[in-house]
Design a protein around this motif. Structure first.
Motif, short mmCIF file in Angstrom:
data_model
loop_
_atom_site.label_atom_id
_atom_site.label_comp_id
_atom_site.label_asym_id
_atom_site.label_seq_id
_atom_site.Cartn_x
_atom_site.Cartn_y
_atom_site.Cartn_z
N ILE A 27 -27.76 -32.08 -22.26
CA ILE A 27 -28.36 -33.09 -21.04
C ILE A 27 -29.33 -33.66 -21.27
N LEU A 40 -27.90 -37.70 -16.02
CA LEU A 40 -28.24 -37.35 -15.04
C LEU A 40 -26.81 -36.16 -14.35
N SER A 42 -24.83 -34.66 -16.26
CA SER A 42 -25.05 -32.51 -17.23
C SER A 42 -25.27 -31.96 -15.18
N ARG A 43 -26.02 -32.60 -14.37
CA ARG A 43 -26.77 -31.86 -13.30
C ARG A 43 -25.21 -30.84 -12.58
N LYS A 44 -24.82 -31.95 -12.33
CA LYS A 44 -22.98 -31.82 -11.92
C LYS A 44 -22.56 -31.13 -13.20
N LEU A 46 -23.09 -29.37 -15.10
CA LEU A 46 -23.64 -27.61 -15.25
C LEU A 46 -23.27 -26.57 -14.29
N HIS A 47 -23.10 -27.45 -13.39
CA HIS A 47 -22.76 -26.80 -11.62
C HIS A 47 -21.74 -26.27 -11.12
#
Length: 60
Positions: A27, A40, A42-44, A46-47
């Motif tokens: 991340i 940035l 990494s959020r998508k 992870l989801h």
């Protein structure tokens, strides 16, 4: 998982179909001058991984 790898639900489900049991997501990144930044995408990632029921390991 790196930022250049696919992050669609279909690609995550394919990992499961191939028998992948856990995925490591990086991340943050450190630059040559010693500064660090958050990746940035990494959020998508992870989801999508959680949505596809993958075990997720987060590296900071």
């Amino acid at each position: 998982m790196a930022s250049y790898q696919p992050d669609s639900l279909a690609s995550m489900q394919a990992l499961t179909a191939y028998g992948v049991q856990a995925v490591i997501v990086k991340i943050s990144e450190e630059s040559a001058d010693g500064g660090a930044y958050v990746i940035l995408l990494s959020r998508k990632q992870l989801h999508t991984l959680v949505t596809s029921s993958q075990t997720v390991i987060v590296l900071g």
